[in-house]
Motif scaffolding. Structure first.
Motif, PDB file in Angstrom:
ATOM      1  N   LYS A  55     -14.252  -2.208 -16.056  1.00  0.00           N
ATOM      2  CA  LYS A  55     -13.129  -1.352 -15.925  1.00  0.00           C
ATOM      3  C   LYS A  55     -12.951  -1.174 -14.071  1.00  0.00           C
ATOM      4  N   ARG A  56     -14.463  -0.520 -13.757  1.00  0.00           N
ATOM      5  CA  ARG A  56     -14.037   0.272 -12.245  1.00  0.00           C
ATOM      6  C   ARG A  56     -13.738  -0.661 -11.453  1.00  0.00           C
ATOM      7  N   LEU A  57     -13.814  -1.813 -11.896  1.00  0.00           N
ATOM      8  CA  LEU A  57     -12.969  -3.207 -10.834  1.00  0.00           C
ATOM      9  C   LEU A  57     -11.817  -3.476 -10.622  1.00  0.00           C
ATOM     10  N   LYS A  97      -2.907   2.220 -16.697  1.00  0.00           N
ATOM     11  CA  LYS A  97      -2.554   0.691 -16.778  1.00  0.00           C
ATOM     12  C   LYS A  97      -3.688  -0.055 -17.048  1.00  0.00           C
ATOM     13  N   GLN A  98      -3.990  -1.119 -17.411  1.00  0.00           N
ATOM     14  CA  GLN A  98      -4.579  -1.584 -17.920  1.00  0.00           C
ATOM     15  C   GLN A  98      -4.698  -3.305 -17.644  1.00  0.00           C
ATOM     16  N   ASP A  99      -5.124  -3.482 -16.271  1.00  0.00           N
ATOM     17  CA  ASP A  99      -4.758  -4.696 -16.497  1.00  0.00           C
ATOM     18  C   ASP A  99      -6.308  -5.504 -15.888  1.00  0.00           C
ATOM     19  N   ASN A 100      -6.555  -6.799 -16.235  1.00  0.00           N
ATOM     20  CA  ASN A 100      -8.327  -7.131 -16.599  1.00  0.00           C
ATOM     21  C   ASN A 100      -7.985  -8.643 -15.212  1.00  0.00           C
ATOM     22  N   THR A 101      -7.090  -8.350 -14.761  1.00  0.00           N
ATOM     23  CA  THR A 101      -7.303  -9.638 -13.900  1.00  0.00           C
ATOM     24  C   THR A 101      -6.926  -8.888 -12.463  1.00  0.00           C
ATOM     25  N   HIS A 102      -6.516  -7.983 -11.867  1.00  0.00           N
ATOM     26  CA  HIS A 102      -6.253  -7.810 -10.237  1.00  0.00           C
ATOM     27  C   HIS A 102      -7.671  -6.752  -9.762  1.00  0.00           C
ATOM     28  N   TYR A 103      -7.891  -6.187  -8.817  1.00  0.00           N
ATOM     29  CA  TYR A 103      -8.457  -5.363  -8.688  1.00  0.00           C
ATOM     30  C   TYR A 103      -7.853  -4.254  -7.552  1.00  0.00           C
ATOM     31  N   ASN A 104      -8.842  -3.353  -7.694  1.00  0.00           N
ATOM     32  CA  ASN A 104      -8.334  -1.990  -7.159  1.00  0.00           C
ATOM     33  C   ASN A 104      -9.310  -1.977  -5.769  1.00  0.00           C
ATOM     34  N   GLY A 105      -9.309  -1.034  -5.255  1.00  0.00           N
ATOM     35  CA  GLY A 105     -10.159  -1.800  -3.577  1.00  0.00           C
ATOM     36  C   GLY A 105     -11.351  -1.228  -4.233  1.00  0.00           C
ATOM     37  N   TYR A 106     -12.254  -0.452  -5.346  1.00  0.00           N
ATOM     38  CA  TYR A 106     -13.436  -1.199  -4.764  1.00  0.00           C
ATOM     39  C   TYR A 106     -14.429  -2.100  -5.677  1.00  0.00           C
ATOM     40  N   GLY A 107     -13.067  -2.783  -6.595  1.00  0.00           N
ATOM     41  CA  GLY A 107     -13.799  -3.690  -6.616  1.00  0.00           C
ATOM     42  C   GLY A 107     -13.120  -4.909  -5.729  1.00  0.00           C
ATOM     43  N   LEU A 164       0.957  -1.288  -0.448  1.00  0.00           N
ATOM     44  CA  LEU A 164      -0.244  -0.149  -0.200  1.00  0.00           C
ATOM     45  C   LEU A 164       0.893   1.073  -0.129  1.00  0.00           C
ATOM     46  N   SER A 165       2.480   1.109  -0.058  1.00  0.00           N
ATOM     47  CA  SER A 165       3.058   2.123  -0.520  1.00  0.00           C
ATOM     48  C   SER A 165       2.911   3.666  -0.905  1.00  0.00           C
ATOM     49  N   LYS A 166       3.075   4.583  -1.290  1.00  0.00           N
ATOM     50  CA  LYS A 166       3.592   5.554  -2.148  1.00  0.00           C
ATOM     51  C   LYS A 166       1.755   5.296  -2.869  1.00  0.00           C
ATOM     52  N   GLY A 167       0.842   5.125  -2.399  1.00  0.00           N
ATOM     53  CA  GLY A 167      -0.371   5.762  -3.118  1.00  0.00           C
ATOM     54  C   GLY A 167      -0.929   4.080  -4.319  1.00  0.00           C
ATOM     55  N   LYS A 168      -0.739   3.203  -4.030  1.00  0.00           N
ATOM     56  CA  LYS A 168      -0.838   2.284  -4.982  1.00  0.00           C
ATOM     57  C   LYS A 168      -2.166   1.918  -4.461  1.00  0.00           C
ATOM     58  N   GLN A 169      -2.898   1.215  -5.834  1.00  0.00           N
ATOM     59  CA  GLN A 169      -4.123   1.191  -5.371  1.00  0.00           C
ATOM     60  C   GLN A 169      -4.366  -0.174  -5.906  1.00  0.00           C
ATOM     61  N   GLU A 170      -3.454  -1.205  -5.797  1.00  0.00           N
ATOM     62  CA  GLU A 170      -3.836  -2.930  -6.078  1.00  0.00           C
ATOM     63  C   GLU A 170      -4.333  -3.238  -5.125  1.00  0.00           C
ATOM     64  N   ARG A 171      -5.422  -4.358  -5.009  1.00  0.00           N
ATOM     65  CA  ARG A 171      -5.782  -4.849  -3.469  1.00  0.00           C
ATOM     66  C   ARG A 171      -6.080  -6.030  -4.077  1.00  0.00           C
TER      67      ARG A 171
END
Length: 244
Positions: free
Chosen positions: A186-188, A204-214, A32-39
């Motif tokens: 895409k919002r996920l 970025k265009q990542d169809n596997t991994h989620y952001n916080g909302y997803g 989660l460092s430096k504002g990274k969004q992947e969850r």
């Protein structure tokens, strides 16, 4: 006084039920460092249960059922399981890959590893829960098309053969993504235009991994499915919050 408090805390923790998660990057804890969004969805599953449940997430980026065992990660989970705990088992994304250290085959080696997780969980008094993989956002035209093949079916088959709780995470997430459609889904995910997200300046265009909302949405749906499959867990499900 401090010693007494520590003893009480330890006693309370011993009474709480742990849900362990083993799996890959779709469930894993993220940097989660430096504002990274992947969850990963496993990061936020705790949000949907009360203090009687402790979620202990051991899912790791890039792991298959084979590498999770061979790296000793499964042994570390086994050391912690106490009677009545649950172990969510979700692999497939990386078992598909050709690398020797990752690859397994559905129907043989993949099923064997899933059965090993199930049997050894039970030997330690735990309750196994098999999940198949969440979908990839793979649209052909307006239709979401499966990419997992028999890796999607193997956990279901092992669950039926061994009388194990099974959650069809693939179906749940397929319905979610298809319902949102090509653009809405895409919002996920980790989908950002260049300059849109500071932590991904090039986009970025990542169809596997989620952001916080997803991750939150998927975790909520999986928590609901867990509570439906295992009513005892439903007693610990937090009431939905505004906006859920």
């Amino acid at each position: 006084m401090v010693a007494v408090m520590l003893l009480l805390t330890a006693a309370n923790n011993e009474k709480r039920t742990t849900i362990f998660i083993i799996g890959d990057s779709t469930a894993a804890n993220k940097d989660l460092s430096k504002g990274k969004q992947e969850r990963g969805w496993g990061m936020v599953l705790q949000n949907y249960f009360d203090d009687n449940i402790v979620v202990d997430n051991h899912a790791q980026n890039g792991r298959s059922s084979l590498s999770f065992i061979n790296e000793g990660r499964w042994d570390k989970v086994l050391e912690k399981i106490k009677p009545g705990d649950y172990v969510i088992i979700q692999f497939g994304h990386n078992d598909e890959k050709p690398q020797e250290k990752l690859h397994t085959d559905p129907g043989t080696t993949f099923d064997h590893n899933l059965a090993k997780f199930v049997s050894e969980t039970r030997e330690h008094g735990g309750i196994p829960v098999l999940m198949n993989s969440v979908v990839r956002r793979n649209f052909v035209g307006d239709s979401l098309v499966d990419t997992h093949g028999q890796y999607r079916e193997a956990p279901r088959n092992v669950a039926a053969r061994m009388n194990v709780h099974f959650i069809d995470a693939n179906r749940i997430t397929h319905e979610l993504e298809q319902g949102l459609g090509v653009e809405g889904s895409k919002r996920l995910h980790m989908w950002f235009k260049p300059g849109e997200e500071p932590s991904e300046p090039r986009g970025k265009q990542d169809n596997t991994h989620y952001n916080g909302y997803g991750a939150r949405l998927v975790a909520r749906l999986l928590a609901d499915a867990l509570c439906e499959e295992i009513p005892l867990l439903g007693k610990c499900r937090l009431a939905p919050q505004d906006g859920e």
